[in-house]
Design a protein around this motif. Structure first.
Motif, PDB file in Angstrom:
ATOM      1  N   ALA A  53       0.700  -1.134  -0.001  1.00 37.30           N
ATOM      2  CA  ALA A  53      -0.065  -0.065  -0.043  1.00 37.30           C
ATOM      3  C   ALA A  53       0.790   1.290  -0.014  1.00 37.30           C
ATOM      4  CB  ALA A  53      -1.012   0.069   1.343  1.00 37.30           C
ATOM      5  N   GLU A  54       2.012   1.184   0.861  1.00 37.71           N
ATOM      6  CA  GLU A  54       2.848   2.278   0.908  1.00 37.71           C
ATOM      7  C   GLU A  54       3.665   2.536  -0.430  1.00 37.71           C
ATOM      8  OE1 GLU A  54       5.690   2.446   4.145  1.00 37.71           O
ATOM      9  OE2 GLU A  54       6.448   4.312   3.471  1.00 37.71           O
ATOM     10  N   LYS A  56       2.416   1.507  -3.251  1.00 43.28           N
ATOM     11  CA  LYS A  56       1.495   2.227  -4.396  1.00 43.28           C
ATOM     12  C   LYS A  56       1.530   3.568  -4.260  1.00 43.28           C
ATOM     13  CE  LYS A  56      -2.105   1.829  -6.981  1.00 43.28           C
ATOM     14  NZ  LYS A  56      -1.930   2.079  -8.382  1.00 43.28           N
ATOM     15  N   ARG A  57       1.432   4.385  -3.020  1.00 33.62           N
ATOM     16  CA  ARG A  57       1.298   5.739  -2.637  1.00 33.62           C
ATOM     17  C   ARG A  57       2.605   6.361  -3.403  1.00 33.62           C
ATOM     18  NH1 ARG A  57      -1.152   4.163   1.992  1.00 33.62           N
ATOM     19  NH2 ARG A  57       0.704   4.263   3.250  1.00 33.62           N
ATOM     20  N   TRP A  58       3.534   5.654  -3.405  1.00 37.09           N
ATOM     21  CA  TRP A  58       4.821   6.399  -3.858  1.00 37.09           C
ATOM     22  C   TRP A  58       4.819   6.201  -5.389  1.00 37.09           C
ATOM     23  CZ3 TRP A  58       8.336   9.231  -1.707  1.00 37.09           C
ATOM     24  CH2 TRP A  58       8.606   9.210  -0.264  1.00 37.09           C
ATOM     25  N   ASP A  60       2.477   5.969  -7.537  1.00 39.02           N
ATOM     26  CA  ASP A  60       1.380   6.773  -8.022  1.00 39.02           C
ATOM     27  C   ASP A  60       1.815   8.039  -8.251  1.00 39.02           C
ATOM     28  OD1 ASP A  60      -0.409   4.557  -8.420  1.00 39.02           O
ATOM     29  OD2 ASP A  60      -1.640   5.109  -6.650  1.00 39.02           O
ATOM     30  N   ARG A  61       2.910   8.687  -7.431  1.00 36.97           N
ATOM     31  CA  ARG A  61       3.181   9.914  -7.523  1.00 36.97           C
ATOM     32  C   ARG A  61       4.237  10.206  -8.673  1.00 36.97           C
ATOM     33  NH1 ARG A  61       5.789  11.508  -2.453  1.00 36.97           N
ATOM     34  NH2 ARG A  61       6.237  13.564  -3.672  1.00 36.97           N
TER      35      ARG A  61
END
Ligand code: FE2
Ligand code: FE2
Length: 249
Positions: A53-54, A56-58, A60-61
């Motif tokens: 999940a973490e 993915k957040r990176w 996605d940026r």
């Protein structure tokens, strides 16, 4: 002229993860606007849901088209199921103007060793047969295909590296992008340029190494690879002629 950022081994969730470096890299990519960002595996440290999940957040940026492949760390704890859910297929192709890329998963759950496996060869051959005429052919996977100097005891090289190298040579691949060893390196082999990216965002380097990533310019008649070290040392630049043709400007 397509520009590709080739990074690897960010290991989100690891004690060695350096978020400030990934911030810098995301900012550079935003400014440089490359045509593609390849992340060649080990996005997470243990393949766990919260690490995915973490990661993915990176990811996605990153403001660029992406081509991702899982690494051995991503397949730990059967983590490849999260990879597929969050990032898509583990075997895929991608097209840029004059460039055709094929990415394949070399990991096995809970094994550090890499293997593409003969059951995948027909898919790979089929994928390369679909390459547009004259396109520069690129293969992406996590594990290294040739030994990497300065990386300590040689291990985890693709178990079927010999068969895979033959397949890549037979299909006239120009460029191979890998990771895993956390040591940047470039080999020329049978007309191919084989680029190993270091670790882009951890301090788990070897010896006096630095975190690094590669910036690759494709065409019009050669490949130029810059291994970059976040300014800790000068870029290392490699040029490789393209033998099959030129990439349209
Ligand atoms: Fe790694
Ligand atoms: Fe790895």
């Amino acid at each position: 002229m397509p520009r590709v950022y080739h990074l690897s081994d960010i290991h989100v969730g690891s004690a060695h993860f350096l978020p400030e470096l990934l911030e810098r890299l995301i900012e550079e990519i935003r400014a440089e606007r490359p045509d593609l960002v390849v992340v060649a595996g080990d996005l997470t440290d243990k393949g766990l849901p919260h690490q995915y999940a973490e990661a993915k957040r990176w990811i996605d940026r990153i403001e660029a088209p992406l081509l991702l492949t899982p690494g051995n760390h991503d397949s730990r704890n059967v983590g490849y199921v999260h990879f597929e859910e969050l990032f898509g297929a583990r075997y895929r192709t991608h097209r840029l103007p004059g460039v055709y890329l094929v990415a394949a998963d070399s990991s096995e759950p809970d094994l550090d060793e890499g293997r593409i496996g003969r059951t995948i060869y027909p898919w790979l051959e089929e994928a390369f047969h679909r390459a547009p005429e004259g396109a520069v052919r690129v293969f992406v996977t996590h594990h290294h295909l040739l030994p990497v100097p300065g990386a300590g005891r040689e291990r985890n090289i693709l178990q079927d590296a010999g068969d895979l190298l033959r397949l890549l040579v037979e299909h006239e691949v120009d460029l191979v992008l890998t990771g895993h060893k956390h040591v940047p390196w470039v080999w020329r082999f049978e007309g191919m340029l084989i680029v190993n990216a270091g670790t882009a965002a951890t301090n788990r380097v070897r010896g006096k190494g630095h975190p690094s990533y590669a910036v690759i310019d494709l065409g019009p008649d050669r490949v130029t690879v810059r291994q970059r070290y976040y300014g800790a040392r000068p870029d290392e630049v490699y040029h490789h002629p393209l033998t099959k043709g030129v990439i349209p400007r």
